[in-house]
Motif scaffolding. Structure first.
Motif, PDB file in Angstrom:
ATOM      1  N   SER A   1       0.854  -1.182   0.000  1.00 20.62           N
ATOM      2  CA  SER A   1       0.000   0.000   0.000  1.00 20.62           C
ATOM      3  C   SER A   1       0.891   1.232   0.000  1.00 20.62           C
TER       4      SER A   1
ATOM      5  N   PHE B   1      -2.838  -1.812  -4.938  1.00 20.16           N
ATOM      6  CA  PHE B   1      -3.490  -0.802  -4.102  1.00 20.16           C
ATOM      7  C   PHE B   1      -3.648   0.493  -4.902  1.00 20.16           C
TER       8      PHE B   1
ATOM      9  N   THR C   1      -4.935   4.941  -1.482  1.00 22.83           N
ATOM     10  CA  THR C   1      -4.969   3.895  -0.437  1.00 22.83           C
ATOM     11  C   THR C   1      -6.377   3.442  -0.068  1.00 22.83           C
TER      12      THR C   1
ATOM     13  N   THR D   1      -9.891  -0.791   1.800  1.00 23.60           N
ATOM     14  CA  THR D   1      -8.798  -0.889   2.781  1.00 23.60           C
ATOM     15  C   THR D   1      -9.286  -0.566   4.189  1.00 23.60           C
TER      16      THR D   1
END
Length: 203
Positions: free
Chosen positions: A4, A48, A52, A69
């Motif tokens: 990420s 990713f 994020t 996420t």
């Protein structure tokens, strides 16, 4: 594999038909398993989004699943925000730098581009003659490189082909330099070729 952007998570796909997600802490480095997302076939591509917010998971089941996420961070049961079906195996996924678009490529010989955060519907399709093995946006998002088995196409931000290079080998990977002035293509000929993105000459 993909980290990420904030370095907090690492996602890994594989032949075990799942995307495994790990949390990282530093000084000292500690890697701990957090969650997994099961599929019905092998997971071939994970990425990713730059903001994020999402994790894209693609593989041989012919779909790209979008995970939140936030669910990963809170260690909740992972369910896809949406799933984007395609007509073949998924070999590559790549987000635009502003996280607005997601490009997908695979055995259907089509680079499909989804506009994210809204409908998650395919907005553009760029068809090639052979399977697509890699997709990569330039750092500014002005160009998208699409590596197919026989060619590499550079697509502008209006989703029209700007340049097409006939490399005559299986092009497995493509990446841009941080400045966007160069890009590199690796293929089955066991070579990594660096191009000047201004005139497309070999460096």
């Amino acid at each position: 594999l993909d980290f990420s952007p904030d370095g907090q998570f690492l996602a890994a796909g594989g032949d075990d038909c799942r995307c495994s997600i790990y949390r990282l802490s530093y000084e000292p480095l500690v890697i701990e398993w957090v969650a997994e997302f099961d599929r019905i076939d092998r997971v071939y591509a994970v990425s990713f989004s730059p903001d994020t917010r999402y994790l894209a998971v693609g593989g041989f089941d012919g779909t790209v699943a979008i995970l939140s996420t936030d669910h990963i961070a809170n260690e909740l049961n992972l369910e896809a925000v949406t799933e984007i079906p395609r007509q073949g195996l998924i070999f590559a996924v790549g987000w635009s730098p502003d996280s607005r678009y997601l490009a997908m490529g695979g055995s259907d010989k089509c680079c499909s581009i989804v506009e994210c955060h809204k409908s998650w519907k395919v907005q553009h399709e760029i068809r090639r003659n052979t399977s697509i093995h890699a997709v990569q946006w330039s750092p500014t998002g002005k160009y998208l490189a699409i590596a197919a088995a026989d060619t590499v196409a550079i697509v502008r931000d209006d989703f029209r082909i700007h340049k097409e290079m006939d490399l005559q080998n299986r092009n497995n990977a493509v990446c841009w330099s941080p400045s966007g002035n160069f890009f590199c293509v690796c293929g089955s000929d066991k070579k990594a070729v660096v191009f000047d993105s201004q005139n497309y000459s070999v460096v």
